[in-house]
Design an enzyme around this catalytic site. Sequence first.
Site, PDB file in Angstrom:
ATOM      1  N   ASP A   8       0.740  -5.788  -0.798  1.00 51.81           N
ATOM      2  CA  ASP A   8       1.170  -5.664   0.593  1.00 51.81           C
ATOM      3  C   ASP A   8       0.601  -6.760   1.486  1.00 51.81           C
ATOM      4  O   ASP A   8      -0.619  -6.925   1.598  1.00 51.81           O
ATOM      5  CB  ASP A   8       0.734  -4.316   1.166  1.00 51.81           C
ATOM      6  CG  ASP A   8       1.275  -3.133   0.398  1.00 51.81           C
ATOM      7  OD1 ASP A   8       1.109  -3.097  -0.830  1.00 51.81           O
ATOM      8  OD2 ASP A   8       1.835  -2.225   1.037  1.00 51.81           O
ATOM      9  N   GLU A  39       6.194  -5.286   3.404  1.00 53.50           N
ATOM     10  CA  GLU A  39       6.490  -4.170   4.308  1.00 53.50           C
ATOM     11  C   GLU A  39       5.479  -3.988   5.444  1.00 53.50           C
ATOM     12  O   GLU A  39       5.738  -3.225   6.365  1.00 53.50           O
ATOM     13  CB  GLU A  39       6.624  -2.867   3.513  1.00 53.50           C
ATOM     14  CG  GLU A  39       5.338  -2.319   2.977  1.00 53.50           C
ATOM     15  CD  GLU A  39       5.170  -0.862   3.384  1.00 53.50           C
ATOM     16  OE1 GLU A  39       6.148  -0.221   3.767  1.00 53.50           O
ATOM     17  OE2 GLU A  39       4.025  -0.388   3.334  1.00 53.50           O
ATOM     18  N   ASN A  40       4.362  -4.684   5.389  1.00 51.53           N
ATOM     19  CA  ASN A  40       3.375  -4.647   6.478  1.00 51.53           C
ATOM     20  C   ASN A  40       3.214  -6.006   7.143  1.00 51.53           C
ATOM     21  O   ASN A  40       2.234  -6.256   7.841  1.00 51.53           O
ATOM     22  CB  ASN A  40       2.009  -4.187   5.962  1.00 51.53           C
ATOM     23  CG  ASN A  40       1.990  -2.767   5.443  1.00 51.53           C
ATOM     24  OD1 ASN A  40       1.557  -2.522   4.318  1.00 51.53           O
ATOM     25  ND2 ASN A  40       2.468  -1.826   6.228  1.00 51.53           N
ATOM     26  N   HIS A  67       7.373   1.575   5.286  1.00 52.23           N
ATOM     27  CA  HIS A  67       7.430   1.042   6.658  1.00 52.23           C
ATOM     28  C   HIS A  67       8.627   0.109   6.868  1.00 52.23           C
ATOM     29  O   HIS A  67       8.654  -0.667   7.826  1.00 52.23           O
ATOM     30  CB  HIS A  67       6.130   0.298   6.987  1.00 52.23           C
ATOM     31  CG  HIS A  67       4.931   1.182   7.072  1.00 52.23           C
ATOM     32  ND1 HIS A  67       4.790   2.152   8.048  1.00 52.23           N
ATOM     33  CD2 HIS A  67       3.813   1.254   6.303  1.00 52.23           C
ATOM     34  CE1 HIS A  67       3.634   2.780   7.873  1.00 52.23           C
ATOM     35  NE2 HIS A  67       3.034   2.256   6.814  1.00 52.23           N
ATOM     36  N   HIS A 151       6.154   1.629  -4.863  1.00 52.20           N
ATOM     37  CA  HIS A 151       5.382   1.787  -3.630  1.00 52.20           C
ATOM     38  C   HIS A 151       5.003   3.250  -3.488  1.00 52.20           C
ATOM     39  O   HIS A 151       5.792   4.079  -3.036  1.00 52.20           O
ATOM     40  CB  HIS A 151       6.233   1.314  -2.442  1.00 52.20           C
ATOM     41  CG  HIS A 151       5.450   1.028  -1.208  1.00 52.20           C
ATOM     42  ND1 HIS A 151       4.691  -0.115  -1.054  1.00 52.20           N
ATOM     43  CD2 HIS A 151       5.304   1.727  -0.060  1.00 52.20           C
ATOM     44  CE1 HIS A 151       4.122  -0.102   0.133  1.00 52.20           C
ATOM     45  NE2 HIS A 151       4.471   1.008   0.757  1.00 52.20           N
ATOM     46  N   HIS A 176       1.110  -0.224  -1.889  1.00 57.69           N
ATOM     47  CA  HIS A 176       0.940   0.785  -0.831  1.00 57.69           C
ATOM     48  C   HIS A 176      -0.513   1.093  -0.493  1.00 57.69           C
ATOM     49  O   HIS A 176      -0.847   1.245   0.674  1.00 57.69           O
ATOM     50  CB  HIS A 176       1.670   2.090  -1.153  1.00 57.69           C
ATOM     51  CG  HIS A 176       1.539   3.132  -0.067  1.00 57.69           C
ATOM     52  ND1 HIS A 176       2.065   2.934   1.194  1.00 57.69           N
ATOM     53  CD2 HIS A 176       0.949   4.364  -0.047  1.00 57.69           C
ATOM     54  CE1 HIS A 176       1.813   4.019   1.937  1.00 57.69           C
ATOM     55  NE2 HIS A 176       1.131   4.881   1.209  1.00 57.69           N
ATOM     56  N   HIS A 178      -3.236  -0.776  -0.926  1.00 55.20           N
ATOM     57  CA  HIS A 178      -3.955  -1.969  -0.465  1.00 55.20           C
ATOM     58  C   HIS A 178      -5.264  -2.214  -1.202  1.00 55.20           C
ATOM     59  O   HIS A 178      -6.019  -3.122  -0.826  1.00 55.20           O
ATOM     60  CB  HIS A 178      -4.249  -1.887   1.040  1.00 55.20           C
ATOM     61  CG  HIS A 178      -3.038  -1.953   1.906  1.00 55.20           C
ATOM     62  ND1 HIS A 178      -3.053  -2.495   3.181  1.00 55.20           N
ATOM     63  CD2 HIS A 178      -1.766  -1.533   1.718  1.00 55.20           C
ATOM     64  CE1 HIS A 178      -1.856  -2.404   3.730  1.00 55.20           C
ATOM     65  NE2 HIS A 178      -1.050  -1.822   2.847  1.00 55.20           N
TER      66      HIS A 178
END
Length: 262
Positions: A8, A39-40, A67, A151, A176, A178
């Site tokens: 991520d 996604e982040n 997200h 994820h 997801h 991290h």
Amino acid sequence: MTFIFLGDIVGKGGRNAVKALLPELRREFNAQFAVVNGENSAAGSGITGSCARELLEVADVVTLGDHAWDQKGFESEINLFDRVIRPANYHTGQPGKGWGVFRNPAGGEIAVIALQGKVFMKDSAYCPFETADKILAQLPSAVKSVIVDFHSEASSEKLAMAYHLDGRVTAVLGTHTHIQTADARILAGGTAALSDAGMCGAEYSVLGREVASVLKKFTGGMPVRLPVVENGDIRVDGAAVSFDHLTGKALKIVPFSRHIVV
């Protein structure tokens, strides 16, 4: 052949670090293909068209997760990007696509599938196991190499997915949480597995967020804004997977973590 997968990407600092380091990582591992989870990438939550364009300058495919729709307007932009995929087990009425077959610059094609878990996650997603089976049944027989970004929160669900797909895909790589896990392996059927690839975000942070703010939230019990740490020592976590492009079987998986000051 070899591909690189990055965990991520968190905020501007993560984007800048990936743009700086991914070309070097490609050379280091002699990687012909790269997938990154974005996604982040927009201020720590979601993605925008601008962020997608930045990441696609250095990566071949950008995957998303829970997200995906956090940034207003991206639901209208996602269809402009053939190489950005959201989880395939979302409702079929949602924009975008959950998988695709992409040209490998070194020759041949690689399929990339994005899936979202259900354990401890938003319950709006369909069963990822059933979705994976349906997608693999649709893939052209000529496509042997398949990368799955799963994820998901629970390591048990991620490992179960890897065993479920063992011998049918090249790799199942988790995102997801991290935090890079220490369980990289090649399963009996030739599928590379890693429960979580980690993140591309600030080293001194809590999952990319400002430490003091996160501590205030945990110790005070009240809602607190959690700013993304954009500068300083940024880590870039991921894995390099070597595979036989004729069979799609993984040969080696090497997790890595690199640092850069931005």
